[in-house]
Design an enzyme around this catalytic site. Sequence first.
Site, PDB file in Angstrom:
ATOM      1  N   GLY A 110      -8.384   5.620   2.669  1.00  9.53           N
ATOM      2  CA  GLY A 110      -9.121   6.436   1.916  1.00  9.53           C
ATOM      3  C   GLY A 110     -10.148   5.531   1.106  1.00  9.53           C
ATOM      4  O   GLY A 110     -11.351   5.993   0.951  1.00  9.53           O
ATOM      5  N   ASP A 133       1.211   2.068   3.827  1.00  9.74           N
ATOM      6  CA  ASP A 133       1.421   2.440   4.797  1.00  9.74           C
ATOM      7  C   ASP A 133       1.456   1.659   6.045  1.00  9.74           C
ATOM      8  O   ASP A 133       1.648   1.675   7.087  1.00  9.74           O
ATOM      9  CB  ASP A 133       0.671   3.541   4.963  1.00  9.74           C
ATOM     10  CG  ASP A 133       1.029   4.720   4.021  1.00  9.74           C
ATOM     11  OD1 ASP A 133       2.580   4.664   3.839  1.00  9.74           O
ATOM     12  OD2 ASP A 133      -0.098   5.344   3.712  1.00  9.74           O
ATOM     13  N   GLU A 228       7.624   9.799   7.378  1.00  5.64           N
ATOM     14  CA  GLU A 228       7.008  11.176   6.882  1.00  5.64           C
ATOM     15  C   GLU A 228       6.197  12.441   8.270  1.00  5.64           C
ATOM     16  O   GLU A 228       5.858  12.937   8.246  1.00  5.64           O
ATOM     17  CB  GLU A 228       6.989  10.928   5.662  1.00  5.64           C
ATOM     18  CG  GLU A 228       5.622  10.737   6.247  1.00  5.64           C
ATOM     19  CD  GLU A 228       4.399  10.078   4.006  1.00  5.64           C
ATOM     20  OE1 GLU A 228       5.387  11.381   3.158  1.00  5.64           O
ATOM     21  OE2 GLU A 228       3.887   9.297   3.620  1.00  5.64           O
TER      22      GLU A 228
HETATM   23  O1  F6P Z   1      -0.617   5.859   1.032  1.00  7.59           O
HETATM   24  C1  F6P Z   1       0.701   5.829   0.387  1.00  7.59           C
HETATM   25  C2  F6P Z   1       1.489   7.250   0.077  1.00  7.59           C
HETATM   26  O2  F6P Z   1       2.731   6.716  -0.109  1.00  7.59           O
HETATM   27  C3  F6P Z   1       1.872   7.542   1.736  1.00  7.59           C
HETATM   28  O3  F6P Z   1       2.928   7.136   2.414  1.00  7.59           O
HETATM   29  C4  F6P Z   1       2.503   9.213   1.290  1.00  7.59           C
HETATM   30  O4  F6P Z   1       2.700   9.742   2.500  1.00  7.59           O
HETATM   31  C5  F6P Z   1       1.332   9.222   0.034  1.00  7.59           C
HETATM   32  O5  F6P Z   1       0.114   7.953  -0.431  1.00  7.59           O
HETATM   33  C6  F6P Z   1       1.962  10.307  -1.020  1.00  7.59           C
HETATM   34  O6  F6P Z   1       0.616  10.383  -1.923  1.00  7.59           O
HETATM   35  P1  F6P Z   1       0.778  10.429  -3.285  1.00  7.59           P
HETATM   36  O7  F6P Z   1       1.338   9.493  -4.287  1.00  7.59           O
HETATM   37  O8  F6P Z   1      -0.297  10.879  -3.643  1.00  7.59           O
HETATM   38  O9  F6P Z   1       2.420  11.784  -3.523  1.00  7.59           O
END
Ligand code: F6P
Length: 371
Positions: A110, A133, A228
Amino acid sequence: MNIGIVTAGGDSPGLNAAIRGIGKAAIRSHGMSVIGSRDGFRGLMQNRHVRLDSEDLSGILTAGGTILGTSRDKPNRMEVGGRELDMTDIMLDTYEQHHLDALVALGGGGTQKNALHLAKAGMRVVTLPKTIDNDVAGTDVSFGFDTAMNIATEAIDRLHSTAHSHHRIIVVEVMGHKAGWLALGAGIAGGADVILIPEIPYDTEAVAESILARQASGSRFSIVAVSEGAMSIESAAEMGRLKEIRKQSESDAERDAANEDLDELNTERSGATHLLSRQLEERTRLESRVTILGHVQRGGIPSPGDRLLATRLGTATAHLVAEGKHTIMVASRGEQAVAVPLEEVAGHRRTVPLDHPWINAARSLGVSLGD
Ligand code: F6P
């Protein structure tokens, strides 16, 4: 020269090591002034900045999180007073007010897109790849991934003994968004028996059969590492169908309806790991338990590998900025830090290739990948 640093998106171990690497090299080697924006792009918009002198950069190498704070704010769609507004011009004003020669943005997919947007608006932007990730395009690896893989692997190690004692299935959910690197890496390193990743839609029946085959050969427990973002064959087909409808939609109403259906499917999918555990219990008649590792994977001190990577890329960033390079991401290729055009990174996701050596290694071991 003056440079600004911003950490954006989800936090990740190694961010402070990178800030330290950029800042120290910028000050020591090039006599630059360094400032940091607070809380991601929102701080740049609100002109909330902190000066980063040498003493501010000392003692942060091993600290988790980011000393600057972060947020998931997007410059062109920022929530302000309950409305989503394009704050790009205001951010550009702040950039000019501080006489910045470059803005260094540390983030995942992003952030790379947001950085390109700011570059197109007139800022000289350089980015670094940061995410647990490991899905940023154009680089071999992103910092944060190694630490998260260590944490997830240790969790799987620990789950082994309890799964073994109780002769249970343990389904452990690993982060990774839409890429399977973390589940695959930690799953292999932790000796998981089944590894399910978004790149390979899984057949629940095939997973159950692999667990029953283990039982028949005397192994009365199984560890299932599930990313996930992993999807059953049925969910993946439904997701593909809805995305196609959205793509083909000819009116706003059709598009909104498709988006609503996709949201509904995503909400349903948030319980997918628990559903899988129940389905495996029903089909195998073995007890199953779920462990969701969640944000523990993003916390704590960075691994030596991440500290080294972040320092390597951070210091290289300062030198590239000094050379006048911009609209690039500083990527890791082998042991080298290389400048990759931001256009080649933004909007692309690095998923696990189906012929990747990790996939081949897992299959050679007899690990079920759910297909
Ligand atoms: O991009 C990193 C990450 O930890 C992903 O693995 C996960 O889907 C997401 O961010 C979780 O986001 P947040 O911390 O906004 O809940």
